[in-house]
Design a protein around this motif. Structure first.
Motif, PDB file in Angstrom:
ATOM      1  N   UNK A 132       0.835  -1.206   0.000  1.00  0.00           N
ATOM      2  CA  UNK A 132       0.000   0.000   0.000  1.00  0.00           C
ATOM      3  C   UNK A 132       0.869   1.255   0.000  1.00  0.00           C
ATOM      4  N   UNK A 133       1.939   1.226   0.795  1.00  0.00           N
ATOM      5  CA  UNK A 133       2.871   2.354   0.823  1.00  0.00           C
ATOM      6  C   UNK A 133       3.448   2.604  -0.563  1.00  0.00           C
ATOM      7  N   UNK A 134       3.858   1.533  -1.218  1.00  0.00           N
ATOM      8  CA  UNK A 134       4.487   1.672  -2.542  1.00  0.00           C
ATOM      9  C   UNK A 134       3.495   2.126  -3.597  1.00  0.00           C
ATOM     10  N   UNK A 135       2.249   1.699  -3.478  1.00  0.00           N
ATOM     11  CA  UNK A 135       1.223   2.181  -4.411  1.00  0.00           C
ATOM     12  C   UNK A 135       1.035   3.686  -4.286  1.00  0.00           C
ATOM     13  N   UNK A 136       1.029   4.173  -3.047  1.00  0.00           N
ATOM     14  CA  UNK A 136       0.910   5.616  -2.835  1.00  0.00           C
ATOM     15  C   UNK A 136       2.111   6.346  -3.431  1.00  0.00           C
ATOM     16  N   UNK A 137       3.303   5.814  -3.220  1.00  0.00           N
ATOM     17  CA  UNK A 137       4.512   6.475  -3.715  1.00  0.00           C
ATOM     18  C   UNK A 137       4.546   6.505  -5.235  1.00  0.00           C
ATOM     19  N   UNK A 138       3.984   5.463  -5.863  1.00  0.00           N
ATOM     20  CA  UNK A 138       3.942   5.463  -7.329  1.00  0.00           C
ATOM     21  C   UNK A 138       2.942   6.473  -7.870  1.00  0.00           C
ATOM     22  N   UNK A 139       1.900   6.743  -7.096  1.00  0.00           N
ATOM     23  CA  UNK A 139       0.809   7.606  -7.580  1.00  0.00           C
ATOM     24  C   UNK A 139       1.001   9.078  -7.242  1.00  0.00           C
ATOM     25  N   UNK A 140       1.843   9.364  -6.245  1.00  0.00           N
ATOM     26  CA  UNK A 140       1.968  10.741  -5.769  1.00  0.00           C
ATOM     27  C   UNK A 140       3.429  11.087  -5.510  1.00  0.00           C
ATOM     28  N   UNK A 141       3.730  12.372  -5.602  1.00  0.00           N
ATOM     29  CA  UNK A 141       5.081  12.857  -5.293  1.00  0.00           C
ATOM     30  C   UNK A 141       5.122  13.294  -3.828  1.00  0.00           C
TER      31      UNK A 141
END
Length: 908
Positions: free
Chosen positions: A642-651
């Motif tokens: 979940x953390x990595x999904x957020x990092x891929x979607x947002x700066x």
């Protein structure tokens, strides 16, 4: 200054039909905390309540309009209505506290109201106009805590989002809805007979009531039509009813035009239309707008004619000589439509007069509303130039932004204080990117017009630029701009003084100058308290806590956060984004103290405090780290995804990603994921500095990755530098953490003496930091060394106690981390083709798996008995059985066997 018409009942009752059956229902109100009267427009909701309260004591009234979506304005009027209900003057301190958060004021009012001995009622009319979630949440809070001798009566066109379903279940709600509010046949007959006498037969009225389904407003419009036609009525009322019941706004407007407005003389028509530019009015306003003398008599005449003008009943809020009126909303909407066509040429003049009249009475917000209707912005500029900052500090942000947006930029740039205000307005709503755009556009305008700002004006803009710089991570520019600004700011620019001082403190924090940073932030806090700027107070408290934690004073840091929590509760700031920061900081410290349940509660509460999911990255990272220390690697893996999904979607800011990287490093260290560490090193550049705890985190991440890759020399170089910097800048918490990492490095290199020195130094620091989880997460490497230290007897009593506590928690940690064999783990293990055949033939029971896990974690038979709450003899039986099933004869063989099983599942 309050508008009196909002605090009194809106309807006179001389010609209203008594709603006896509904009044009897409302007589039960005292037995309920909340009464909800809910129906569409025109069903007589307000009229009903007006009838019911006519002979009631201790009643407060608050009539809403669209402007009451502002929390500050809602708070002030709510307070006034409540004081009216309990027969007291408004508390001066409460009146002066208009800038307080809505819930903060509610808290004070709850205390005030609890002292009133009699039952009292507070009516809020037109609650459907409220769309502000903060107000909804505040009113839910009020309902939960309101005095037992109070009833809150809500009049609304829709069901409000106030946990109505829960109130119903708890039998805390009395409801009157559209089905009850419809006129029945008896009421319809009484209604028409009161207005038309016996002109209509009773059966005709009943049919008419059925045709419009008891809609009171439709009946009122029809009765007005009939009254005007009098004896010459030629159109059957039933036909009119059919037409009106199926009509849209156009037909209603057409009807009102034909049968109401067109029936009055020309001068009266013009007077009505001119008055209609005012939402509410008194004699002074009407005379100023229309230019008509004797306006009071004309208003009273219109009311007597039934032309939808409603006068407010007298109360302590107004005198007999200061009456207020307003048009019925349907009629007001119709009049507004007429004005656009009939008074187009003079509308600007009417709005100008209205703005000036409201301003003279002291109602700046109403004046702004009218000034915005003018194509010529001179008056709007004049009002803003003199009153905008007052409106800003009163919290009327939406109105203020609409007013500023009504100005073209050419005019705005001629008033530098308004440009500055617009930028602060955006900044106060955390729209940081827009601030940069405003400043850049303003700079271009200044250059084009060759305008040079005064030193004081330039200083205020530089504070804003400093804020933009610190937000973007450029602490050097922020420090320079803020420091220069303080030299030139005027004394009355207190807001800029507070922000500049805070920015300087933050910049010193980033540079590692913790003493200077703490001093500046304490100064910022004092200034903020002096001027009651609540967000600045909270921010300075949180920054001070971070500094104290960096200095290693974790208890003092937590105490500071407790102080901030109390401040949040007192002023009800739970909705501001900084509240998540507070909860997360508490969670981080609790994690360090190995208080995992409370840390988890803080992380979850922090996530719930945020509106946007992308803002929840850091709380999600904290939850991941908690799961990691508990040994739940499956959940850790899920949360990391979940953390990595957020990092891929947002700066995200590099400080945020460093915290997420820290959790990854722990996870890869536990699962021996060398490839992941290698890829991460390639993709992540090293920080430029190591002088603050933000950059120290990432440097430690790099060191751990180097250790995992076997690049021990590079890791040691990093760690030696980190420790030297931490000692130099008194970054005690980071020193504690870096010593733990270097201890791991030395242990893996076989340099046991150096490892022991770092471990002893790290353990001694826990007397100040109270760190536990930082040791526990190192697992077996740390456990082995602490056991050796305990045997050597080289630790003083306090450090010895810490070491023993850490060791116990490592055992607990490993029990959960690897050797607590739950059903899912066992199921996956048995599917592994390499699992010993004997284990498949004679599978262990769930209890035997638990015992094996505890043996692996170093538990004695007695400890296993205590842990599982079973007799010691039973434990011996379980051990004998599982030894036979897995083919071992003693504890050491069982531990080795368990290690092999864990290796099959990918655990290091």
């Amino acid at each position: 200054m309050l508008i009196p018409s909002k605090l009194v009942c809106s309807f006179r009752l001389q010609n209203s039909v008594p709603r006896t059956r509904l009044i009897q229902e409302l007589d039960k109100s005292a037995f309920y905390p909340v009464v909800l009267i809910n129906a569409p427009a025109g069903y007589g909701k307000t009229t009903l309540v007006s009838q019911w309260i006519e002979d009631k004591k201790n009643v407060g009234w608050y009539g809403l309009d669209e402007g009451d979506n502002n929390s500050d304005r809602f708070a002030v009027y709510f307070s006034a209505a409540l004081h009216s209900a309990i027969n007291e003057e408004v508390d001066v301190l409460l009146e002066e506290n208009r800038k307080a958060n809505l819930l903060a004021l509610f808290n004070q009012l709850l205390i005030k109201a609890s002292g009133f001995p009699q039952h009292f009622y507070l009516v809020i009319d037109d609650y459907h106009l409220i769309e502000n979630d903060e107000i909804h949440e505040a009113l839910k809070y009020w309902i939960r805590h309101q005095p037992a001798n109070m009833t809150l009566i809500l009049i609304s066109r829709s069901v409000p989002p106030l946990s109505v379903a829960s109130l119903r279940v708890q039998e805390q709600l009395l409801e009157i809805d559209i089905n009850q509010l419809m006129f029945d046949h008896q009421e319809s007959v009484a209604f028409f007979q009161a207005r038309l006498g016996s002109e209509l037969k009773q059966q005709d009225i009943i049919e008419l009531c059925n045709e419009v389904e008891g809609w009171p407003t439709a009946l009122q419009l029809i009765s007005l039509f009939a009254k005007n036609k009098s004896q010459t009525l030629q159109v059957p009322l039933q036909d009119i009813a059919k037409r009106l019941a199926k009509s849209n706004n156009f037909h209603i407007n057409e009807y009102l035009a034909d049968e109401v407005l067109n029936k009055v003389d020309k001068s009266t028509r013009l007077f009505i239309l001119r008055c209609s530019v005012l939402h509410s009015m008194n004699e002074t306003l009407v005379e100023a707008v229309t230019g008509e003398p004797n306006s009071r008599k004309k208003l009273e005449s219109l009311e007597k004619q039934g032309l939808f003008l409603q006068q407010m009943a007298n109360s302590k809020w107004q005198t007999e000589d200061d009456s207020w009126w307003k048009f019925h909303p349907l009629f007001a909407s119709f009049l507004n439509f007429c004005c656009q066509h009939e008074l187009y040429d003079e509308l600007s003049q009417l709005h100008r007069r209205a703005a000036q009249a409201w301003l003279k009475l002291g109602y700046v917000t109403e004046a702004l509303h009218h000034a915005m209707q003018l194509s010529d912005t001179c008056l709007l500029l004049e009002i803003l130039d003199e009153h905008a900052w007052t409106v800003f500090h009163q919290g009327e942000l939406q109105l203020l932004e609409e007013s500023l947006n009504s100005l073209d930029y050419a005019h705005l740039t001629e008033h530098t204080n308004l440009v500055l205000l617009k930028a602060w307005l955006v900044q106060s709503q955390h729209r940081h990117v827009e601030v940069s755009g405003i400043l850049a556009e303003f700079s271009r305008a200044l250059n084009e017009n060759k305008v040079e700002l005064s030193k004081t004006a330039q200083a205020e803009f530089n504070v804003l630029r400093a804020q933009v710089a610190i937000n973007s991570g450029d602490e050097n520019t922020a420090l320079q701009l803020a420091s220069d600004a303080l030299k030139d700011l005027s004394e009355n620019a207190y807001y800029a003084h507070i922000v500049a001082t805070s920015i300087i403190g933050e910049a010193h924090h980033c540079h590692g100058n913790l003493a200077e940073a703490l001093s500046m932030l304490q100064k910022a806090e004092r200034m903020a308290r002096q001027h009651h700027t609540y967000h600045n107070i909270l921010w300075s408290l949180l920054q001070q806590s971070e500094i104290l934690l960096a200095q290693g004073f974790s208890q003092a840091a937590y105490d500071m956060l407790d102080k901030a929590s109390e401040f949040v509760k007192e002023n009800h700031l739970q909705k501001v984004p900084m509240y998540e920061f507070l909860l997360r900081l508490k969670g981080k410290i609790l994690w360090e103290w190995y208080n995992l349940d409370k840390a988890e509660s803080m992380a979850v509460a922090g996530m719930n405090a945020l509106q946007k999911f992308e803002d929840k990255l850091q709380c999600l990272a904290l939850l991941t780290k908690i799961s990691l220390v508990r040994g739940n690697l499956d959940n850790t893996s899920r949360l990391l995804n979940e953390v990595e999904q957020l990092e891929r979607s947002h700066a995200y800011h590099h400080d945020w990603t460093a915290s997420a990287d820290q959790v990854r490093m722990f996870y890869w260290q536990m699962t021996n994921d060398v490839a992941a560490a290698r890829n991460w090193l390639i993709q992540n550049p090293a920080p430029i500095s190591d002088k603050n705890h933000f950059t120290q985190i990432q440097w430690r991440n790099i060191a751990r990755a180097r250790i995992l890759l076997g690049q021990y020399d590079k890791a040691q170089e990093i760690l030696d530098n980190l420790i030297e910097t931490a000692e130099k800048f008194s970054l005690t918490s980071d020193l504690n953490r870096a010593l733990i990492v270097r201890n791991r490095l030395y242990f893996l290199q076989g340099a046991k003496e150096l490892a022991q020195q770092d471990l002893i130094a790290a353990l001694k620091l826990t007397r100040q930091t109270n760190f536990i989880s930082a040791f526990v997460v190192e697992g077996d490497v740390m456990a082995q060394q602490i056991r050796n230290l305990l045997q050597l007897n080289v630790l003083d009593e306090l450090v010895l106690h810490k070491a023993q506590f850490i060791l116990r928690n490592i055992n607990q940690f490993y029990r959960h981390k690897f050797a607590h064999f739950d059903e899912t783990f066992v199921s996956q293990l048995l599917k592994n083709p390499k699992v010993p055949e004997l284990l498949k033939i004679s599978p262990l029971t769930q209890r035997e798996w638990q015992v094996l896990g505890l043996i692996y974690s170093g538990y004695s038979n007695e400890q296993i008995s205590d842990e599982l709450q079973v007799a010691a003899t039973t434990i011996k039986t379980h051990i004998r059985n599982l030894y036979q099933k897995i083919g071992v004869t003693n504890r050491n063989e069982a531990i080795s066997y368990t290690k092999e099983l864990l290796a099959l599942m990918g655990y290091n």
